[in-house]
Scaffold this active site. Sequence first.
Site, PDB file in Angstrom:
ATOM      1  N   LYS A  61       0.843  -1.205   0.000  1.00 43.11           N
ATOM      2  CA  LYS A  61       0.000   0.000   0.000  1.00 43.11           C
ATOM      3  C   LYS A  61       0.877   1.253   0.000  1.00 43.11           C
ATOM      4  CE  LYS A  61      -3.715  -2.471   2.361  1.00 43.11           C
ATOM      5  NZ  LYS A  61      -4.436  -2.785   3.611  1.00 43.11           N
ATOM      6  N   GLN A  91      -4.082  -1.196   9.847  1.00 40.36           N
ATOM      7  CA  GLN A  91      -4.086  -2.548   9.262  1.00 40.36           C
ATOM      8  C   GLN A  91      -4.677  -3.562  10.247  1.00 40.36           C
ATOM      9  OE1 GLN A  91      -3.363  -3.259   6.116  1.00 40.36           O
ATOM     10  NE2 GLN A  91      -3.713  -5.440   6.339  1.00 40.36           N
ATOM     11  N   ASP A 122     -10.666   3.239   4.697  1.00 37.22           N
ATOM     12  CA  ASP A 122     -11.019   1.819   4.678  1.00 37.22           C
ATOM     13  C   ASP A 122     -12.541   1.619   4.666  1.00 37.22           C
ATOM     14  OD1 ASP A 122      -9.123  -0.246   4.540  1.00 37.22           O
ATOM     15  OD2 ASP A 122      -8.385   0.169   6.556  1.00 37.22           O
TER      16      ASP A 122
HETATM   17  N1  GUN Z   1      -6.857  -6.589   6.586  1.00 34.54           N
HETATM   18  C1  GUN Z   1      -7.332  -7.334   5.565  1.00 34.54           C
HETATM   19  N2  GUN Z   1      -7.933  -6.547   4.649  1.00 34.54           N
HETATM   20  C2  GUN Z   1      -7.819  -5.285   5.093  1.00 34.54           C
HETATM   21  C3  GUN Z   1      -8.218  -4.025   4.569  1.00 34.54           C
HETATM   22  O1  GUN Z   1      -8.837  -3.905   3.500  1.00 34.54           O
HETATM   23  N3  GUN Z   1      -7.891  -2.944   5.325  1.00 34.54           N
HETATM   24  C4  GUN Z   1      -7.243  -3.054   6.512  1.00 34.54           C
HETATM   25  N4  GUN Z   1      -6.992  -1.936   7.193  1.00 34.54           N
HETATM   26  N5  GUN Z   1      -6.858  -4.196   7.021  1.00 34.54           N
HETATM   27  C5  GUN Z   1      -7.149  -5.312   6.310  1.00 34.54           C
END
Ligand code: GUN
Length: 295
Positions: A62, A106, A129
């Site tokens: 990311k 995350q 998110d």
């Molecule tokens: N863990 C698995 N998928 C995601 C996501 O789309 N965003 C975040 N922040 N954590 C995750």
Amino acid sequence: MDDASPPPVSGRLLDGKALAARIREELQERVRRGLEAGRSRPGLATVLVGDDPASAVYVRNKRRACEQVGLANLHRQLPASTSSEALLDEIAALNADPAVHGILVQLPLPAGLDEAAILEAVDPAKDVDGFHPRNQGCLLQGRPALRPCTPRGILRLLDETGIELRGARAVVVGRSNIVGKPVALMLLERHATVVLCHSRTRDLAAEVGAADVVVAAVGVPQLIRGEWIRPGAVVVDVGINRTGDGRLTGDVDFEAARERASWITPVPGGVGPMTIAMLLQNTLEAAWGAAGEAG
Ligand code: GUN
């Protein structure tokens, strides 16, 4: 199957990697034009707590993607021993920072941290998110708000196939807050007839077999068998499971399902890259508005 059944169609690959690369180029161009017009550079804060290796890879990808399209990235790496209070303080500081337009914490968080309280502490306007209860409530009510990245990416992929979602039967397998529930709502918003299946569903094979669109998001390797797929259906596989020999596999038995699907996403290279592209898009929209135009 009897002799009258249609011949296998051998599904076309729904290539998320290629589509995500195209979207990232468009976003890069929008960022370039916006900066030229005097806008401030959009910034994404990534917060990683602990040392889960898979999470570390996701966050690194990311951050790299931010750099590639010209978004600023502010990274906060915190030890697994971080208390809820310390993490809430960190989020409060990011909420108050005008250079930060998007905040991503995350998941999963290390055991002992109050995930619900932490997601709720993120300013909804910076919740790229789309996990804040306010933004999820807006999605439920069909009001504009930041939408979760993976479901957004899935809808973009489906649009790429040209399938008419209005009136189509969409079967979602998995009821997480991150994927299953929001993608079901987004399909409903597009006028699909949505069936949301889960671990207690009585006859999963029959439900999947009736679907024009299958979205598999359960995290069980190859749970969805190829022979369940209705010939001509579109199959989107959200699963990323590591096999004993270190390969990645989805929630769908890809080879067999491909024989029957009209379109199918590969794992890897399907939904995963789209999630990142939509995160970048959400960050740009959080910074500059939903139109995201330079001007
Ligand atoms: N863990 C698995 N998928 C995601 C996501 O789309 N965003 C975040 N922040 N954590 C995750």
